[in-house]
Design an enzyme around this catalytic site. Structure first.
Site, short mmCIF file in Angstrom:
data_model
loop_
_atom_site.label_atom_id
_atom_site.label_comp_id
_atom_site.label_asym_id
_atom_site.label_seq_id
_atom_site.Cartn_x
_atom_site.Cartn_y
_atom_site.Cartn_z
N ASP A 120 52.16 58.05 97.01
CA ASP A 120 51.35 57.16 97.86
C ASP A 120 50.71 56.03 97.07
OD1 ASP A 120 49.68 58.92 96.50
OD2 ASP A 120 49.00 59.95 98.30
N ASN B 213 40.83 68.81 103.24
CA ASN B 213 41.24 68.99 104.64
C ASN B 213 42.72 69.37 104.77
OD1 ASN B 213 42.53 66.63 103.97
ND2 ASN B 213 41.49 65.33 105.46
N HIS C 103 45.22 67.74 103.34
CA HIS C 103 46.22 66.66 103.27
C HIS C 103 47.12 66.81 102.05
CE1 HIS C 103 43.28 63.77 101.01
NE2 HIS C 103 44.13 64.24 100.15
N GLU D 173 47.11 62.92 106.59
CA GLU D 173 45.86 63.52 107.04
C GLU D 173 46.14 64.48 108.20
OE1 GLU D 173 43.35 63.13 105.28
OE2 GLU D 173 43.24 61.12 104.47
#
Ligand code: F6R
Length: 250
Positions: free
Chosen positions: A73, A140, A142, A147
């Site tokens: 990313d 979370n 990810h 996400e």
């Protein structure tokens, strides 16, 4: 319904041990397949692993001359030489210390365009797919910048970063308002196409995410749970992150 596979787990004594173990997996791959495609992650967790790779390169001369790397990313809107861009991070943490060729390094270019996403995706196929993908995990769940509620079928795409992710990453910027709101990331399906996946988690703050990863849940609300659909995933944790309940996983 897709098959559910068992994730392998390795528990390291501490962060240093975790970094050594994962570096050894990469070094073994580089020796076995000197033109392998290695998928890389940024963030805090892999820094020790990169240091071990550099140490090995200097000591044993492991060659990256024919290795290709693809990064997961990049922030949208940061130039390559912005100190918080992932390109800058990778140069600083690894690339400038080893003999990898610039033309063999692939990192999304941080442009907010469909074309950039499609060409990144095509290039991964063109270079033969990822042999070994390294992942971190967000609090979370990810993976990459996928996400919660990103479709498991997603390919390289532009994402709006969750507030929690921007807050977690604000430590690297002057303040939260400086953290980009968008990023380009390999999709979950893109990640799952890698032949082998190693996910790293270190520290107590990751123990909830690790616990959830080893629960029965497979849900787009927890992106890392997609890894149960892959047949060769190893999760390498240190003892602090390993506060999971093996029973819930049986
Ligand atoms: C980074 C990436 C992210 C991180 C994750 C964990 O390229 O894709 O998914 O792996 O946010 O980050 P750290 O290691 O900083 O806790």
């Amino acid at each position: 319904m897709k098959e559910r596979n068992k994730l392998k787990i390795i528990t390291a004594e501490n962060y240093m041990h975790l970094s050594e173990l994962v570096a050894q997996i990469i070094i073994k791959k580089v020796h076995e397949k000197p033109n392998a495609v290695i998928g890389l992650a940024t963030g805090s967790t892999p820094i020790g692993m990169y240091q071990q790779l550099i140490k090995d390169y200097l000591k044993n001369g492991t060659s990256y001359e024919h290795i290709k790397t693809v990064n997961l990313d990049e922030y949208v809107g940061l130039s390559e030489n912005h100190p918080q861009s992932y390109r800058y991070y990778m140069d600083y943490q690894l690339f400038k210390h080893i003999n990898i060729k610039n033309e063999n390094i692939f990192i999304p270019n941080g442009k907010n365009s469909l074309e950039a996403c499609e060409s990144y995706e095509k290039n991964i196929q063109h270079i033969g797919g990822v042999d070994l993908q390294i992942l971190g995990i967000g609090h979370n769940g990810h993976i990459g910048f996928n996400e919660p509620n990103t479709p498991f079928s997603s390919r390289t795409h532009i994402v709006e970063l969750a507030d929690s992710t921007r807050q977690a990453n604000a430590r690297f910027f002057e303040g939260i308002e400086e953290v980009p709101k968008h990023a380009i990331t390999m999709g979950i399906e893109t990640i799952l196409q890698s032949k082998q996946i190693i996910l790293l988690a270190s520290g107590i703050s990751k123990s909830d995410a690790v616990n959830r990863l080893f629960s029965k849940e497979i849900n787009e609300n927890f992106p890392a749970s997609a890894l149960h659909h892959h047949s060769d995933v190893t999760v390498v944790v240190d003892k602090e992150a390993a506060n999971y309940s093996p029973l819930s996983y049986e």
